[in-house]
Design a protein around this motif. Structure first.
Motif, PDB file in Angstrom:
ATOM      1  N   CYS A 103      -6.033   7.785   6.846  1.00 41.57           N
ATOM      2  CA  CYS A 103      -4.792   7.981   6.102  1.00 41.57           C
ATOM      3  C   CYS A 103      -3.765   6.921   6.476  1.00 41.57           C
ATOM      4  CB  CYS A 103      -4.219   9.370   6.377  1.00 41.57           C
ATOM      5  SG  CYS A 103      -5.236  10.732   5.767  1.00 41.57           S
ATOM      6  N   VAL A 104      -3.106   6.387   5.479  1.00 44.60           N
ATOM      7  CA  VAL A 104      -2.055   5.395   5.679  1.00 44.60           C
ATOM      8  C   VAL A 104      -0.840   5.805   4.855  1.00 44.60           C
ATOM      9  CG1 VAL A 104      -1.360   2.996   5.339  1.00 44.60           C
ATOM     10  CG2 VAL A 104      -3.671   3.516   6.116  1.00 44.60           C
ATOM     11  N   CYS A 105       0.323   5.874   5.479  1.00 45.84           N
ATOM     12  CA  CYS A 105       1.555   6.193   4.781  1.00 45.84           C
ATOM     13  C   CYS A 105       2.251   4.892   4.412  1.00 45.84           C
ATOM     14  CB  CYS A 105       2.459   7.048   5.666  1.00 45.84           C
ATOM     15  SG  CYS A 105       3.917   7.665   4.803  1.00 45.84           S
ATOM     16  N   ALA A 106       2.348   4.630   3.112  1.00 42.73           N
ATOM     17  CA  ALA A 106       2.947   3.378   2.651  1.00 42.73           C
ATOM     18  C   ALA A 106       3.278   3.492   1.177  1.00 42.73           C
ATOM     19  CB  ALA A 106       2.001   2.202   2.892  1.00 42.73           C
ATOM     20  N   ASP A 107       4.109   2.577   0.710  1.00 41.82           N
ATOM     21  CA  ASP A 107       4.462   2.469  -0.695  1.00 41.82           C
ATOM     22  C   ASP A 107       3.405   1.623  -1.394  1.00 41.82           C
ATOM     23  OD1 ASP A 107       5.644   1.862  -3.198  1.00 41.82           O
ATOM     24  OD2 ASP A 107       7.651   1.947  -2.345  1.00 41.82           O
ATOM     25  N   VAL A 108       2.944   2.053  -2.557  1.00 43.33           N
ATOM     26  CA  VAL A 108       1.917   1.304  -3.278  1.00 43.33           C
ATOM     27  C   VAL A 108       2.410  -0.070  -3.718  1.00 43.33           C
ATOM     28  CG1 VAL A 108       0.807   3.415  -4.074  1.00 43.33           C
ATOM     29  CG2 VAL A 108       2.478   2.277  -5.541  1.00 43.33           C
ATOM     30  N   GLU A 109       3.723  -0.288  -3.711  1.00 44.72           N
ATOM     31  CA  GLU A 109       4.263  -1.584  -4.111  1.00 44.72           C
ATOM     32  C   GLU A 109       4.272  -2.593  -2.968  1.00 44.72           C
ATOM     33  OE1 GLU A 109       7.496  -1.636  -7.073  1.00 44.72           O
ATOM     34  OE2 GLU A 109       7.662   0.531  -6.739  1.00 44.72           O
ATOM     35  N   ALA A 110       3.914  -2.168  -1.759  1.00 48.30           N
ATOM     36  CA  ALA A 110       3.844  -3.074  -0.603  1.00 48.30           C
ATOM     37  C   ALA A 110       2.730  -2.581   0.310  1.00 48.30           C
ATOM     38  CB  ALA A 110       5.180  -3.120   0.137  1.00 48.30           C
TER      39      ALA A 110
END
Length: 292
Positions: A103-110
């Motif tokens: 699992c990775v918490c991040a914004d799909v735009e970056a």
């Protein structure tokens, strides 16, 4: 910029954080779309080593991806930690013995991923939350290996038009988040230099007894209006009743329709392209949040 102003990412993230525990209860349409998107993989020859579930939410699609690509590593990415906790624990709740996804918490735009590191990007009902669809596709192309596949659904501008129409009869604020046009999405794939993009659209309708039932489902889904130009503050009972009366003009055969314009797309990373040396964008990890 989309009509209705850019998405307020902070507001959208808070909505999905609050909705995570009850999301699956209301996500009937999202599950159906995930199943239909997974079925499209049956007609594609691909043996990925790394699959990215982009905007994974509670991880509904992960067992289907694992079933199709048993030896592949699955990476679930979402910007709401509470959603990822649900995805991580899905094997417990559904009695599955499948391996947990990373699992990775991040914004799909970056995307905090290395260049040319992913073989398949699977994304269900996520790109409508992006402010820069061209930049987002550029990020997808950057992390895909040559010959890799991007497969996705998103929602088009006719989605929830009845609700938008009902609110327009009450006040001048946007109350439904904006949705990208299919042709704009396809043009963005071309401009991002994807190869052989294919787009198609499907129109689905979910019916309700009352408008408040639809609004309840949207709240459970975390799909509240996140436009930066939305009205601030609480919505009074009088205005909600006015919206319900306006929505009721759409009633057919005793039911109220909620329309969804579902946009499907897929495109390939070109076999030959120049990439700079693989780098990883540093971001915070989810480890502490997931272990709370």
């Amino acid at each position: 910029m989309l009509n209705g102003g850019p998405i307020d990412k902070g507001a959208a993230r808070r909505s999905f954080e609050q909705a995570a525990a009850g999301y699956d209860e209301a996500a009937v349409l999202q599950r159906e779309l995930a199943d239909r998107l997974l079925e499209r993989l049956d007609y594609i020859r691909l043996e990925p080593e790394l699959v990215l579930d982009l905007g994974a939410g509670t991880g509904y699609a992960i067992p289907g991806l694992q079933k199709r690509f048993g030896t592949a590593r699955i990476l679930a990415l979402d910007f709401a930690p509470a959603m990822l906790r649900q995805a991580r624990d899905r094997d417990r709740t559904c009695g599955s013995r499948l391996e947990r996804p990373d699992c990775v918490c991040a914004d799909v735009e970056a995307l905090p991923l290395a260049n040319a590191s992913v073989d398949l990007i699977f994304s269900n009902a996520t790109f409508q939350w992006c402010n820069d669809i061209l930049g987002t596709f550029g990020e997808c192309l950057r992390v895909l290996r040559p010959g890799g596949l991007l497969l996705f659904t998103t929602f088009g501008p006719d989605t929830l038009w009845e609700l938008r129409d009902a609110w327009a009869a009450v006040d001048g604020y946007p109350h439904v988040s904006p949705f990208p046009d299919m042709h704009d999405v396809g043009d963005a794939l071309v401009k991002a230099r994807f190869a052989a993009p294919v787009m198609d659209v499907e129109r689905l309708t979910v019916t309700y007894g009352q408008a408040r039932d639809l609004m309840r489902d949207l709240k459970l889904l975390g799909a509240r209006n996140a436009s930066s130009q939305r009205a601030r503050g609480l919505t009074g009972r009088r205005r909600l009743l006015a919206v319900e009366r306006a929505y009721d003009t759409h009633r057919r055969d005793g039911r109220l329709p909620a329309s969804y314009e579902v946009v499907y797309g897929h495109a390939w990373a070109p076999e030959q392209r120049r990439l700079e040396d693989a780098t990883v964008i540093p971001v915070g990890t989810l480890r502490d949040a997931l272990n709370r």
